[in-house]
Design a protein around this motif. Structure first.
Motif, PDB file in Angstrom:
ATOM      1  N   GLU A 195      72.829  43.013  55.055  1.00 19.79           N
ATOM      2  CA  GLU A 195      72.893  42.147  53.863  1.00 19.79           C
ATOM      3  C   GLU A 195      74.276  41.762  53.889  1.00 19.79           C
ATOM      4  OE1 GLU A 195      70.553  41.233  51.778  1.00 19.79           O
ATOM      5  OE2 GLU A 195      69.077  42.800  52.504  1.00 19.79           O
ATOM      6  N   GLN A 196      75.378  42.547  54.438  1.00 19.92           N
ATOM      7  CA  GLN A 196      76.707  41.808  54.381  1.00 19.92           C
ATOM      8  C   GLN A 196      76.783  40.822  55.243  1.00 19.92           C
ATOM      9  OE1 GLN A 196      75.532  44.838  55.591  1.00 19.92           O
ATOM     10  NE2 GLN A 196      76.682  46.664  54.753  1.00 19.92           N
ATOM     11  N   GLY A 197      75.962  40.403  56.164  1.00 20.93           N
ATOM     12  CA  GLY A 197      76.048  39.373  56.981  1.00 20.93           C
ATOM     13  C   GLY A 197      76.099  37.960  56.179  1.00 20.93           C
ATOM     14  N   PHE A 198      75.353  38.171  55.028  1.00 24.41           N
ATOM     15  CA  PHE A 198      74.892  36.840  54.545  1.00 24.41           C
ATOM     16  C   PHE A 198      76.260  36.380  53.898  1.00 24.41           C
ATOM     17  CE2 PHE A 198      70.522  38.617  53.872  1.00 24.41           C
ATOM     18  CZ  PHE A 198      69.844  37.313  54.428  1.00 24.41           C
ATOM     19  N   ALA A 199      77.297  37.287  53.736  1.00 21.51           N
ATOM     20  CA  ALA A 199      78.608  36.636  52.926  1.00 21.51           C
ATOM     21  C   ALA A 199      79.200  35.669  54.278  1.00 21.51           C
ATOM     22  CB  ALA A 199      79.583  37.846  52.937  1.00 21.51           C
ATOM     23  N   TRP A 200      78.973  36.066  55.789  1.00 24.26           N
ATOM     24  CA  TRP A 200      79.489  35.223  56.605  1.00 24.26           C
ATOM     25  C   TRP A 200      78.776  33.677  56.570  1.00 24.26           C
ATOM     26  CZ3 TRP A 200      84.040  36.553  58.007  1.00 24.26           C
ATOM     27  CH2 TRP A 200      84.257  37.948  58.275  1.00 24.26           C
ATOM     28  N   LEU A 201      77.462  33.974  56.356  1.00 23.80           N
ATOM     29  CA  LEU A 201      76.671  32.652  56.222  1.00 23.80           C
ATOM     30  C   LEU A 201      77.139  31.866  55.118  1.00 23.80           C
ATOM     31  CD1 LEU A 201      74.402  31.031  57.364  1.00 23.80           C
ATOM     32  CD2 LEU A 201      72.826  32.534  55.734  1.00 23.80           C
ATOM     33  N   TYR A 202      77.197  32.498  53.978  1.00 23.74           N
ATOM     34  CA  TYR A 202      77.617  31.626  52.751  1.00 23.74           C
ATOM     35  C   TYR A 202      78.992  31.067  52.721  1.00 23.74           C
ATOM     36  CZ  TYR A 202      73.339  34.024  50.962  1.00 23.74           C
ATOM     37  OH  TYR A 202      72.046  34.425  50.806  1.00 23.74           O
ATOM     38  N   ARG A 203      79.957  31.844  53.536  1.00 26.27           N
ATOM     39  CA  ARG A 203      81.398  31.292  53.625  1.00 26.27           C
ATOM     40  C   ARG A 203      81.223  30.414  54.316  1.00 26.27           C
ATOM     41  NH1 ARG A 203      84.623  36.249  55.465  1.00 26.27           N
ATOM     42  NH2 ARG A 203      84.163  36.770  53.326  1.00 26.27           N
ATOM     43  N   LEU A 204      80.447  30.264  55.622  1.00 35.90           N
ATOM     44  CA  LEU A 204      80.353  29.003  56.585  1.00 35.90           C
ATOM     45  C   LEU A 204      79.890  27.942  55.641  1.00 35.90           C
ATOM     46  CD1 LEU A 204      80.425  27.666  59.418  1.00 35.90           C
ATOM     47  CD2 LEU A 204      78.190  28.745  59.678  1.00 35.90           C
ATOM     48  N   GLN A 205      78.717  28.055  55.165  1.00 33.36           N
ATOM     49  CA  GLN A 205      78.068  27.064  54.172  1.00 33.36           C
ATOM     50  C   GLN A 205      79.222  26.428  53.062  1.00 33.36           C
ATOM     51  OE1 GLN A 205      74.625  29.079  52.804  1.00 33.36           O
ATOM     52  NE2 GLN A 205      73.400  27.688  53.898  1.00 33.36           N
ATOM     53  N   ALA A 206      80.097  27.326  52.676  1.00 35.00           N
ATOM     54  CA  ALA A 206      81.059  26.659  51.450  1.00 35.00           C
ATOM     55  C   ALA A 206      82.064  25.991  52.380  1.00 35.00           C
ATOM     56  CB  ALA A 206      81.716  28.124  50.876  1.00 35.00           C
ATOM     57  N   ARG A 207      82.409  26.493  53.535  1.00 39.41           N
ATOM     58  CA  ARG A 207      83.159  25.415  54.531  1.00 39.41           C
ATOM     59  C   ARG A 207      82.757  24.269  54.923  1.00 39.41           C
ATOM     60  NH1 ARG A 207      84.761  26.112  60.186  1.00 39.41           N
ATOM     61  NH2 ARG A 207      83.477  28.061  60.145  1.00 39.41           N
ATOM     62  N   ILE A 208      81.547  24.100  55.048  1.00 36.74           N
ATOM     63  CA  ILE A 208      80.882  22.786  55.365  1.00 36.74           C
ATOM     64  C   ILE A 208      80.986  22.115  54.085  1.00 36.74           C
ATOM     65  CG2 ILE A 208      78.742  21.904  56.096  1.00 36.74           C
ATOM     66  CD1 ILE A 208      78.362  24.680  57.763  1.00 36.74           C
ATOM     67  N   ASP A 209      80.563  22.774  52.970  1.00 38.58           N
ATOM     68  CA  ASP A 209      80.528  21.589  51.767  1.00 38.58           C
ATOM     69  C   ASP A 209      81.874  21.285  51.402  1.00 38.58           C
ATOM     70  OD1 ASP A 209      77.884  21.997  51.308  1.00 38.58           O
ATOM     71  OD2 ASP A 209      78.100  23.769  49.680  1.00 38.58           O
ATOM     72  N   ARG A 210      82.923  22.058  51.584  1.00 40.94           N
ATOM     73  CA  ARG A 210      84.440  21.529  51.536  1.00 40.94           C
ATOM     74  C   ARG A 210      84.597  20.356  52.522  1.00 40.94           C
ATOM     75  NH1 ARG A 210      85.267  26.992  51.287  1.00 40.94           N
ATOM     76  NH2 ARG A 210      86.424  27.047  53.166  1.00 40.94           N
ATOM     77  N   LEU A 211      84.284  20.551  53.616  1.00 40.90           N
ATOM     78  CA  LEU A 211      84.410  19.713  54.652  1.00 40.90           C
ATOM     79  C   LEU A 211      83.797  18.312  54.466  1.00 40.90           C
ATOM     80  CD1 LEU A 211      84.350  21.289  57.900  1.00 40.90           C
ATOM     81  CD2 LEU A 211      86.188  20.485  56.918  1.00 40.90           C
TER      82      LEU A 211
END
Length: 193
Positions: free
Chosen positions: A172-188
């Motif tokens: 479940e903790q791995g989802f944090a890495w996925l969501y962090r990546l998605q947030a970075r993609i959104d910012r870009l």
């Protein structure tokens, strides 16, 4: 990720991901997710694995988020090196977990045809998660791959190969890495709009 529908594409490694593997749990948990199925999980052939990934990405016009583990990470790098610009544009990003160093001493012979590992920058944002005691890739090698791929990198302590044998079933903790990546993609995406 914004208002786009994202297809999560699970890219398992050598021998596939069992029902207990975190990738299988994520596939059951994430909406609009699918798995790249290989004809032969035991005797992987680079060309076949890359072609299977290409077929899955091309199957729908929906933007894709790749979630790769072990040899799946190396498959993503090989695919990105030869894919058409049109298909590359469909990939929004990649979470690359415990990449297998197929060039390491003692690497199983079945994986040798995936060497050498491409080290050019990936043409989409990526996050690499390694471990300081992964038998498939040292932390230093994982960081070296991340530099070549221009991936953000994180090294977990005592996580082994981040698989069932290492105790990573639901992860479940791995989802944090996925969501962090998605947030970075959104910012870009916002900055380039």
């Amino acid at each position: 990720m914004r208002n786009e529908s994202i297809r999560y594409l699970i890219v398992p490694g050598w021998q596939g991901s069992s029902d207990e593997h975190w990738q299988s749990h994520w596939q059951r948990s994430l909406p609009n997710s699918a798995r790249v199925e290989q004809v032969d999980w035991e005797r992987p052939q680079r060309e076949d694995w890359v072609a299977a990934l290409e077929r899955e990405i091309a199957a729908e016009r929906t933007p894709v988020m790749l979630i790769a583990h072990s040899l799946g990470c190396v498959t993503v790098a090989h695919w990105a090196e030869q894919a058409s610009p049109a298909l590359l544009r469909r990939v929004r990003g990649a979470l690359l977990v415990a990449p297998a160093d197929v060039e390491r001493p003692g690497c199983p012979e079945a994986l040798h045809n995936f060497a050498p590992i491409p080290t050019r920058p990936l043409p989409f944002p990526s996050q690499l998660i390694g471990s300081d005691d992964d038998p498939a890739a040292t932390a230093a090698r994982a960081l070296e791959l991340a530099r070549g791929w221009e991936s953000e990198a994180s090294i977990l302590v005592g996580a082994g190969h981040i698989n069932v044998k290492s105790g990573y079933t639901r992860w479940e903790q791995g989802f944090a890495w996925l969501y962090r990546l998605q947030a970075r993609i959104d910012r870009l995406a916002r900055h380039s709009a």
